[in-house]
Design a protein around this motif. Structure first.
Motif, short mmCIF file in Angstrom:
data_model
loop_
_atom_site.label_atom_id
_atom_site.label_comp_id
_atom_site.label_asym_id
_atom_site.label_seq_id
_atom_site.Cartn_x
_atom_site.Cartn_y
_atom_site.Cartn_z
N ILE A 47 0.82 -1.20 0.00
CA ILE A 47 0.00 0.00 0.00
C ILE A 47 0.87 1.27 0.00
N LEU A 48 2.16 1.14 0.31
CA LEU A 48 3.07 2.29 0.29
C LEU A 48 3.23 2.87 -1.11
N ILE A 49 2.79 2.13 -2.11
CA ILE A 49 2.86 2.65 -3.48
C ILE A 49 2.01 3.92 -3.61
N LEU A 50 1.06 4.09 -2.70
CA LEU A 50 0.21 5.29 -2.73
C LEU A 50 0.98 6.56 -2.38
N THR A 51 2.18 6.42 -1.81
CA THR A 51 2.97 7.62 -1.52
C THR A 51 3.44 8.30 -2.80
N ILE A 52 3.59 7.54 -3.89
CA ILE A 52 4.05 8.14 -5.15
C ILE A 52 3.05 9.17 -5.67
N PRO A 53 1.77 8.82 -5.85
CA PRO A 53 0.86 9.88 -6.31
C PRO A 53 0.68 11.00 -5.29
N ALA A 54 0.81 10.70 -4.01
CA ALA A 54 0.69 11.75 -2.99
C ALA A 54 1.82 12.76 -3.13
N VAL A 55 3.03 12.29 -3.40
CA VAL A 55 4.17 13.19 -3.58
C VAL A 55 3.97 14.04 -4.83
N PHE A 56 3.50 13.42 -5.91
CA PHE A 56 3.26 14.19 -7.14
C PHE A 56 2.16 15.22 -6.93
N GLY A 89 -9.03 20.64 -8.37
CA GLY A 89 -10.12 19.67 -8.27
C GLY A 89 -9.93 18.49 -9.19
N CYS A 90 -9.51 18.75 -10.43
CA CYS A 90 -9.25 17.65 -11.37
C CYS A 90 -8.11 16.76 -10.88
N HIS A 91 -7.06 17.37 -10.37
CA HIS A 91 -5.93 16.57 -9.89
C HIS A 91 -6.32 15.73 -8.67
N VAL A 92 -7.05 16.31 -7.75
CA VAL A 92 -7.47 15.56 -6.57
C VAL A 92 -8.40 14.41 -6.98
N LEU A 93 -9.30 14.67 -7.92
CA LEU A 93 -10.19 13.62 -8.41
C LEU A 93 -9.39 12.49 -9.06
N LEU A 94 -8.45 12.83 -9.91
CA LEU A 94 -7.64 11.81 -10.58
C LEU A 94 -6.82 11.00 -9.57
N TYR A 95 -6.22 11.67 -8.59
CA TYR A 95 -5.42 10.96 -7.60
C TYR A 95 -6.30 10.11 -6.68
N ALA A 96 -7.49 10.59 -6.38
CA ALA A 96 -8.42 9.80 -5.55
C ALA A 96 -8.85 8.54 -6.30
N ILE A 120 -9.07 3.10 -16.71
CA ILE A 120 -9.97 4.01 -15.98
C ILE A 120 -9.46 5.44 -16.01
N LEU A 121 -8.17 5.64 -15.79
CA LEU A 121 -7.66 7.00 -15.67
C LEU A 121 -7.45 7.73 -16.99
N THR A 122 -7.16 7.02 -18.06
CA THR A 122 -6.91 7.69 -19.33
C THR A 122 -8.12 8.50 -19.79
N PRO A 123 -9.32 7.90 -19.84
CA PRO A 123 -10.47 8.74 -20.26
C PRO A 123 -10.75 9.88 -19.28
N LEU A 124 -10.59 9.62 -17.97
CA LEU A 124 -10.82 10.69 -16.99
C LEU A 124 -9.83 11.84 -17.18
N TYR A 125 -8.58 11.50 -17.46
CA TYR A 125 -7.56 12.53 -17.66
C TYR A 125 -7.90 13.38 -18.88
N PHE A 126 -8.24 12.74 -20.00
CA PHE A 126 -8.54 13.50 -21.21
C PHE A 126 -9.80 14.34 -21.06
N ILE A 127 -10.78 13.85 -20.34
CA ILE A 127 -11.98 14.63 -20.09
C ILE A 127 -11.65 15.85 -19.22
N SER A 128 -10.86 15.65 -18.16
CA SER A 128 -10.51 16.77 -17.29
C SER A 128 -9.66 17.80 -18.03
N GLU A 129 -8.73 17.35 -18.87
CA GLU A 129 -7.92 18.30 -19.65
C GLU A 129 -8.78 19.06 -20.64
#
Length: 169
Positions: A47-56, A89-96, A120-129
């Protein structure tokens, strides 16, 4: 003589270079991934892998705060606040969503986790951008974060060693 757009791009690029150390220096990314990998092996907590998106997220948040301060001199307060909240908001949504996907797929093989994340994330990213770009069209001199990052890579960081965005804000 610089146009207002070029001046704004220069200031945003300096802020990006000063604050966004994960986006401008590849060795920090390598160090982060190696450190998290070693911690996962030592503690046996994947679960420590979640530190990577948190740092970004934290790194990008610092840039967005500095960007907001720079844009205050060019745009109305409402425009700056809307752009800032939309981007954060978009970044928090994507990271969540990334966090939920990682937690749900942590027991599966790595390739399945990776495919699920991208599916899952690719379409969300393009929609948010798309939403952010559409909102940015309200400002004729809008500069996207991608354009700032491209400008920094094109210019290089070695030419700016004597400059600091704090002097230009």
């Amino acid at each position: 003589m610089q146009t207002a757009r070029e001046e704004r791009l220069q200031k945003l690029a300096l802020a990006y270079r000063d604050v966004e150390w994960l986006g401008t220096r590849w060795y920090w990314n390598v160090f982060l991934f190696i450190t998290v990998g070693v911690l996962i092996e030592w503690t046996d907590l994947p679960i420590l892998i979640l530190t990577i998106p948190a740092v970004f997220l934290g790194s990008d948040f610092r840039y967005q705060l500095k960007k907001r301060k720079i844009l205050d001199g060019y745009l109305s307060n409402a425009q700056v606040r809307r752009q800032f909240l939309l981007r954060i908001g978009c970044h928090v949504l994507l990271y969540a969503v990334l966090t939920v996907v990682i937690i749900q797929t942590i027991d599966r093989p790595f390739w399945q986790m990776l495919v699920t994340i991208f599916a899952i994330l690719t379409p969300l990213y393009f929609i948010s951008e798309w939403i952010i770009r559409r909102d940015g069209k309200r400002d004729p001199d809008y500069i996207s974060d991608v354009e700032v990052a491209r400008f920094v890579r094109q210019k290089g960081t070695s030419q700016w060693n004597t400059y600091s965005s704090d002097k230009h804000v």
